[in-house]
Motif scaffolding. Structure first.
Motif, PDB file in Angstrom:
ATOM      1  N   VAL A  32     -56.014 -24.010 -27.586  1.00 21.41           N
ATOM      2  CA  VAL A  32     -55.655 -25.054 -26.588  1.00 21.41           C
ATOM      3  C   VAL A  32     -56.552 -24.829 -25.498  1.00 21.41           C
ATOM      4  CG1 VAL A  32     -53.121 -24.862 -27.147  1.00 21.41           C
ATOM      5  CG2 VAL A  32     -54.259 -23.220 -25.691  1.00 21.41           C
ATOM      6  N   SER A  36     -57.541 -26.604 -21.625  1.00 23.49           N
ATOM      7  CA  SER A  36     -57.190 -26.172 -20.507  1.00 23.49           C
ATOM      8  C   SER A  36     -58.362 -25.630 -19.747  1.00 23.49           C
ATOM      9  CB  SER A  36     -56.359 -24.746 -20.591  1.00 23.49           C
ATOM     10  OG  SER A  36     -56.782 -24.022 -21.476  1.00 23.49           O
ATOM     11  N   TYR A  67     -48.180 -27.243 -22.668  1.00 26.05           N
ATOM     12  CA  TYR A  67     -48.284 -26.753 -23.990  1.00 26.05           C
ATOM     13  C   TYR A  67     -47.361 -25.680 -24.198  1.00 26.05           C
ATOM     14  CZ  TYR A  67     -49.550 -25.115 -28.614  1.00 26.05           C
ATOM     15  OH  TYR A  67     -49.564 -24.849 -29.905  1.00 26.05           O
ATOM     16  N   TRP A  76     -47.267 -30.489 -26.957  1.00 25.20           N
ATOM     17  CA  TRP A  76     -47.665 -31.033 -25.500  1.00 25.20           C
ATOM     18  C   TRP A  76     -47.167 -32.126 -25.116  1.00 25.20           C
ATOM     19  CZ3 TRP A  76     -52.561 -29.037 -24.220  1.00 25.20           C
ATOM     20  CH2 TRP A  76     -53.202 -28.415 -25.039  1.00 25.20           C
ATOM     21  N   ARG A  95     -47.238 -30.077 -32.010  1.00 27.18           N
ATOM     22  CA  ARG A  95     -47.785 -28.673 -32.047  1.00 27.18           C
ATOM     23  C   ARG A  95     -49.099 -28.772 -32.773  1.00 27.18           C
ATOM     24  NH1 ARG A  95     -44.718 -23.360 -33.418  1.00 27.18           N
ATOM     25  NH2 ARG A  95     -43.098 -24.713 -32.366  1.00 27.18           N
ATOM     26  N   VAL A  99     -56.744 -30.293 -30.865  1.00 28.13           N
ATOM     27  CA  VAL A  99     -57.015 -30.289 -29.607  1.00 28.13           C
ATOM     28  C   VAL A  99     -58.132 -31.271 -29.019  1.00 28.13           C
ATOM     29  CG1 VAL A  99     -56.012 -27.902 -29.319  1.00 28.13           C
ATOM     30  CG2 VAL A  99     -58.529 -28.355 -29.854  1.00 28.13           C
TER      31      VAL A  99
END
Length: 267
Positions: A32, A36, A67, A76, A95, A99
């Protein structure tokens, strides 16, 4: 011990086994931080609580990206506040949405919009996705049949985008976008969904699926860091350029003049 650790990160570092996975839509969730860290480098605030779900907030506080893997079904949530003529909107992605595909949408949150009208179907058609019309639904399906993008229109006239990927064993994910989701964001998502390039996953993080193809590659930790830093540097450069353009933009109205030596009256 310290000397061995230092050597491991230096010229004598050992490569680690990773796998390139194709199609990317069935590669599994991934790290993730791919999402981020890019947002953080773009000036977003990290509102996450220690040990809790990830939560990022845009500089103007109008959009949040979260998330949460700790609830069912998890995944998300991207939420945008109402802005002038544009209503509130949200996107929910499972999920196991890769990404890299999520980033197609989230990276576009701070990029300038194109002058051209968005076309969600164009990236899919360029990759030879099959399209069909069923009543009020318009659907595009990947050539191997594992991924889809669908436009649904409800009885009340509201429209919704529904998409996802699934293999014959039932592994996969789904995502949906509410009617007011900006179309350029949905197009950015569809572009990454249809992307032909494989994505990389570390050993032990490759889904067990009969419908994926994998290639083993050796990657040094320094190479991974360099790729990550290049992505972060690109985010910072784009943010700096955008902020610079705003600061140098000419004013559209003149400031009220104040007589020389005079004081402004407060009301």
């Amino acid at each position: 011990m310290k000397k061995q650790q230092w050597q491991g990160w230096g010229p004598g570092e050992q490569p680690e086994q990773h796998h390139l996975v194709q199609p990317r839509s069935l590669a599994g969730g991934g790290d993730v931080r791919h999402v981020s860290e890019f947002l953080r480098a773009s000036g977003w605030r990290d509102k996450s609580k220690t040990g809790g779900p990830m939560l990022m907030e845009s500089p103007d506080r109008t959009v949040r990206v979260a998330y949460d893997p700790y609830v069912l079904p998890g995944g998300w949530t991207i939420h945008g506040k109402a802005d002038g003529p544009n209503g509130e909107w949200s996107a929910h992605l499972g999920r196991q949405t890769p990404v890299e595909i999520v980033a197609g949408l989230t990276d576009a949150l701070h990029r300038p919009r194109s002058a051209h009208a968005p076309n969600i179907w164009a990236p899919l058609q360029e990759q030879d996705w099959h399209t069909r019309v069923e009543g009020d639904d318009y659907t595009a399906t990947s050539p191997d049949g594992t991924a889809w993008m669908q436009y649904r229109q409800g009885a009340d006239g509201s429209a919704m985008w529904w998409t996802g990927a699934r293999d014959t064993q039932g592994n996969g994910w789904t995502a949906d976008f509410t009617p007011n989701t900006p179309m350029h964001l949905v197009q950015a998502f569809s572009t990454e969904l249809a992307g032909p390039d494989p994505v990389m996953r570390p050993r032990g993080r490759v889904p067990h699926s009969t419908q994926i193809r994998t290639w083993s590659v050796s990657v040094k930790p320094s190479q991974l860091r360099a790729w990550q830093q290049a992505r972060i540097a690109a985010a910072r450069a784009a943010t700096w350029a955008c902020n610079s353009a705003r600061s140098t933009r000419p004013r559209t109205s003149a400031r009220p003049s104040t007589p020389a030596g005079g004081a402004r009256t407060r009301r």
